[in-house]
Design a protein around this motif. Structure first.
Motif, PDB file in Angstrom:
ATOM      1  N   ALA A 256       9.034   8.948 -13.853  1.00 33.14           N
ATOM      2  CA  ALA A 256       9.544   7.809 -13.087  1.00 33.14           C
ATOM      3  C   ALA A 256       9.132   6.523 -13.784  1.00 33.14           C
ATOM      4  CB  ALA A 256       9.007   7.843 -11.660  1.00 33.14           C
ATOM      5  N   MET A 257       9.873   5.464 -13.495  1.00 24.33           N
ATOM      6  CA  MET A 257       9.585   4.160 -14.075  1.00 24.33           C
ATOM      7  C   MET A 257       8.615   3.373 -13.201  1.00 24.33           C
ATOM      8  SD  MET A 257      13.313   2.864 -15.496  1.00 24.33           S
ATOM      9  CE  MET A 257      14.196   3.251 -13.979  1.00 24.33           C
ATOM     10  N   LEU A 258       7.754   2.602 -13.850  1.00 26.91           N
ATOM     11  CA  LEU A 258       6.853   1.725 -13.107  1.00 26.91           C
ATOM     12  C   LEU A 258       7.645   0.642 -12.385  1.00 26.91           C
ATOM     13  CD1 LEU A 258       4.070   0.656 -12.354  1.00 26.91           C
ATOM     14  CD2 LEU A 258       3.991  -0.541 -14.540  1.00 26.91           C
ATOM     15  N   TYR A 259       8.719   0.167 -13.005  1.00 29.81           N
ATOM     16  CA  TYR A 259       9.566  -0.864 -12.408  1.00 29.81           C
ATOM     17  C   TYR A 259      10.992  -0.321 -12.280  1.00 29.81           C
ATOM     18  CZ  TYR A 259       5.655  -3.793 -13.855  1.00 29.81           C
ATOM     19  OH  TYR A 259       4.409  -4.325 -14.033  1.00 29.81           O
ATOM     20  N   PRO A 260      11.232   0.579 -11.319  1.00 28.14           N
ATOM     21  CA  PRO A 260      12.556   1.193 -11.208  1.00 28.14           C
ATOM     22  C   PRO A 260      13.656   0.193 -10.880  1.00 28.14           C
ATOM     23  CG  PRO A 260      11.203   1.719  -9.308  1.00 28.14           C
ATOM     24  CD  PRO A 260      10.302   1.078 -10.309  1.00 28.14           C
ATOM     25  N   GLU A 261      13.276  -0.921 -10.214  1.00 23.08           N
ATOM     26  CA  GLU A 261      14.275  -1.912  -9.857  1.00 23.08           C
ATOM     27  C   GLU A 261      14.634  -2.814 -11.036  1.00 23.08           C
ATOM     28  OE1 GLU A 261      10.297  -3.824  -9.186  1.00 23.08           O
ATOM     29  OE2 GLU A 261      11.202  -1.846  -8.971  1.00 23.08           O
ATOM     30  N   ALA A 262      13.872  -2.739 -12.130  1.00 27.09           N
ATOM     31  CA  ALA A 262      14.133  -3.562 -13.322  1.00 27.09           C
ATOM     32  C   ALA A 262      13.920  -2.695 -14.562  1.00 27.09           C
ATOM     33  CB  ALA A 262      13.213  -4.778 -13.344  1.00 27.09           C
ATOM     34  N   PRO A 263      14.891  -1.844 -14.925  1.00 25.84           N
ATOM     35  CA  PRO A 263      14.725  -0.902 -16.042  1.00 25.84           C
ATOM     36  C   PRO A 263      14.335  -1.559 -17.365  1.00 25.84           C
ATOM     37  CG  PRO A 263      16.670  -0.359 -14.765  1.00 25.84           C
ATOM     38  CD  PRO A 263      16.194  -1.677 -14.250  1.00 25.84           C
ATOM     39  N   ASN A 264      14.757  -2.806 -17.588  1.00 23.86           N
ATOM     40  CA  ASN A 264      14.457  -3.493 -18.848  1.00 23.86           C
ATOM     41  C   ASN A 264      13.259  -4.427 -18.736  1.00 23.86           C
ATOM     42  OD1 ASN A 264      16.690  -2.301 -20.211  1.00 23.86           O
ATOM     43  ND2 ASN A 264      18.060  -3.787 -19.244  1.00 23.86           N
ATOM     44  N   HIS A 265      12.427  -4.208 -17.751  1.00 24.42           N
ATOM     45  CA  HIS A 265      11.231  -5.050 -17.566  1.00 24.42           C
ATOM     46  C   HIS A 265      10.358  -4.990 -18.821  1.00 24.42           C
ATOM     47  CE1 HIS A 265       7.546  -6.687 -15.889  1.00 24.42           C
ATOM     48  NE2 HIS A 265       8.220  -7.027 -14.809  1.00 24.42           N
ATOM     49  N   PRO A 266       9.849  -6.131 -19.286  1.00 25.70           N
ATOM     50  CA  PRO A 266       9.039  -6.139 -20.523  1.00 25.70           C
ATOM     51  C   PRO A 266       7.777  -5.305 -20.452  1.00 25.70           C
ATOM     52  CG  PRO A 266       8.916  -8.255 -19.373  1.00 25.70           C
ATOM     53  CD  PRO A 266      10.030  -7.491 -18.742  1.00 25.70           C
ATOM     54  N   MET A 267       7.277  -5.018 -19.247  1.00 18.08           N
ATOM     55  CA  MET A 267       6.079  -4.206 -19.095  1.00 18.08           C
ATOM     56  C   MET A 267       6.422  -2.801 -18.599  1.00 18.08           C
ATOM     57  SD  MET A 267       3.599  -6.151 -20.032  1.00 18.08           S
ATOM     58  CE  MET A 267       2.160  -5.326 -19.385  1.00 18.08           C
ATOM     59  N   GLN A 268       7.669  -2.377 -18.793  1.00 19.70           N
ATOM     60  CA  GLN A 268       8.105  -1.073 -18.290  1.00 19.70           C
ATOM     61  C   GLN A 268       7.269   0.064 -18.867  1.00 19.70           C
ATOM     62  OE1 GLN A 268       9.279   0.744 -15.826  1.00 19.70           O
ATOM     63  NE2 GLN A 268      11.284  -0.270 -15.980  1.00 19.70           N
ATOM     64  N   SER A 269       6.888   0.985 -18.013  1.00 14.00           N
ATOM     65  CA  SER A 269       6.143   2.178 -18.412  1.00 14.00           C
ATOM     66  C   SER A 269       6.692   3.367 -17.639  1.00 14.00           C
ATOM     67  CB  SER A 269       4.647   2.013 -18.136  1.00 14.00           C
ATOM     68  OG  SER A 269       4.096   0.985 -18.931  1.00 14.00           O
ATOM     69  N   TYR A 270       6.303   4.558 -18.076  1.00 12.48           N
ATOM     70  CA  TYR A 270       6.791   5.782 -17.453  1.00 12.48           C
ATOM     71  C   TYR A 270       5.604   6.636 -17.018  1.00 12.48           C
ATOM     72  CZ  TYR A 270      11.006   4.152 -19.701  1.00 12.48           C
ATOM     73  OH  TYR A 270      12.062   3.373 -20.101  1.00 12.48           O
ATOM     74  N   TYR A 271       5.763   7.291 -15.858  1.00 13.37           N
ATOM     75  CA  TYR A 271       4.689   8.073 -15.279  1.00 13.37           C
ATOM     76  C   TYR A 271       5.203   9.438 -14.833  1.00 13.37           C
ATOM     77  CZ  TYR A 271       2.284   3.641 -15.262  1.00 13.37           C
ATOM     78  OH  TYR A 271       1.714   2.473 -15.660  1.00 13.37           O
ATOM     79  N   LEU A 272       4.303  10.403 -14.821  1.00 15.71           N
ATOM     80  CA  LEU A 272       4.667  11.737 -14.355  1.00 15.71           C
ATOM     81  C   LEU A 272       4.741  11.754 -12.839  1.00 15.71           C
ATOM     82  CD1 LEU A 272       2.403  14.058 -16.560  1.00 15.71           C
ATOM     83  CD2 LEU A 272       4.734  13.273 -17.009  1.00 15.71           C
ATOM     84  N   THR A 273       5.795  12.346 -12.316  1.00 13.40           N
ATOM     85  CA  THR A 273       5.875  12.574 -10.883  1.00 13.40           C
ATOM     86  C   THR A 273       5.079  13.836 -10.549  1.00 13.40           C
ATOM     87  OG1 THR A 273       7.838  13.964 -11.063  1.00 13.40           O
ATOM     88  CG2 THR A 273       8.193  11.584 -10.865  1.00 13.40           C
ATOM     89  N   LYS A 274       4.966  14.131  -9.269  1.00 14.28           N
ATOM     90  CA  LYS A 274       4.296  15.368  -8.868  1.00 14.28           C
ATOM     91  C   LYS A 274       5.007  16.574  -9.480  1.00 14.28           C
ATOM     92  CE  LYS A 274       2.999  18.071  -4.788  1.00 14.28           C
ATOM     93  NZ  LYS A 274       3.056  18.166  -3.306  1.00 14.28           N
ATOM     94  N   LYS A 275       6.328  16.532  -9.468  1.00 18.38           N
ATOM     95  CA  LYS A 275       7.127  17.610 -10.057  1.00 18.38           C
ATOM     96  C   LYS A 275       6.855  17.732 -11.551  1.00 18.38           C
ATOM     97  CE  LYS A 275      11.974  19.115 -10.444  1.00 18.38           C
ATOM     98  NZ  LYS A 275      13.382  18.755 -10.124  1.00 18.38           N
ATOM     99  N   GLY A 276       6.730  16.599 -12.226  1.00 15.34           N
ATOM    100  CA  GLY A 276       6.455  16.619 -13.656  1.00 15.34           C
ATOM    101  C   GLY A 276       5.073  17.157 -13.974  1.00 15.34           C
TER     102      GLY A 276
END
Length: 283
Positions: A256-276
């Motif tokens: 999942a994205m740290l900033y799902p409402e702003a996919p191109n956010h300059p500080m965008q990062s990705y995290y594992l969900t529970k499923k992941g």
């Protein structure tokens, strides 16, 4: 704000715990993160994504991911805690406590003299405890300076059909409490998934599983940005990497994205969900 070596400042600390039940007698996960403002913010958001339920639905042509407590409300509360805490006290820190029935975010200090736990939800001006830090966060779009942060947290919870966040303080701490929609008891069992060791798995599927494991491992418990992921997996084609690795696994619900409402956010990062996380344990 941007210091790389914070070893001389023990108060640059974020405490994070997932407790079993509704008290602090037993914890399931207990972590500490040290670093500058943005390092601690990323670590805290990764901890939320690790322990809170994530749901998703297809809207148009994209998948919308939502935490059980709105990510924007949690991020606002954590940003405020990191910004308004008492930095001069070397024994101070910020804490995140996740229980079965609630989430609490606390910081050392007190509310501004102009506000109380009863009036903070009302319309008010901004009274930053650390004006210089607040000014930097305003200029980097992490914080506004009109005193509307609490109202936005309340609105986000209402839209998610959750109770309004509660604010409290004592002689040493200020904390905000978010109620969870339903009691979430920790379940140690991990659902079974197909793994590369299945006899019927083809070579192509094995290779795909290895790439997926590499991606999930690179993201890890603390999350990662796109550049770091590409370097870790030795990929140079940004567009191809996003379409091959990022988008499919967001749609599958593994990351999942740290900033799902702003996919191109300059500080965008990705995290594992529970499923992941569960899948990574099986790969």
């Amino acid at each position: 704000m941007f210091l790389q070596d914070t070893s001389q400042f023990p108060q640059f600390l974020l405490r994070m715990a997932r407790f079993r039940g509704n008290d602090k007698i037993e914890f399931i996960d207990n972590q500490r993160a040290y670093g500058n403002f943005f390092t601690l913010l990323d670590a805290g958001m990764a901890f939320f994504f690790k322990h809170l339920s994530l749901s998703g639905k297809i809207v148009g042509f994209t998948r919308e991911e939502k935490l059980e407590i709105p990510a924007e409300a949690l991020r606002e509360a954590l940003t405020n805690a990191l910004c308004h805490r008492m930095f001069h006290n070397t024994s101070s820190s910020v804490g995140i406590a996740i229980y079965d029935d609630r989430v609490e975010i606390e910081n050392t200090g007190h509310l501004p003299d102009e506000l109380t736990v009863e009036t903070i939800k009302q319309s008010h001006h901004s009274f930053p405890q650390n004006p210089t830090i607040a000014d930097v966060l305003f200029k980097t779009t992490f914080l506004e300076n009109w005193g509307s942060g609490v109202s936005r947290m309340v609105d986000a919870c209402k839209q998610a059909n959750l109770p309004e966040p509660e604010f409290n303080q004592n002689a040493a701490f200020v904390w905000v409490t978010f109620k969870r929609a339903t009691i979430q008891r920790h379940n140690p069992t991990t659902p079974q998934v197909n793994t590369p060791s299945t006899p019927s798995t083809s070579k192509r599927e094995i290779a795909k599983a290895k790439r997926l494991k590499s991606l999930l491992s690179a993201i890890g418990a603390n999350g990662s940005n796109l550049r770091a992921l590409m370097e870790s997996m030795q990929r140079k084609d940004r567009k191809g990497f996003v379409s091959t690795y990022i988008v499919p696994n967001i749609e599958a619900g593994y990351i999942a994205m740290l900033y799902p409402e702003a996919p191109n956010h300059p500080m965008q990062s990705y995290y594992l969900t529970k499923k992941g996380r569960e899948l990574l344990e099986q790969l």
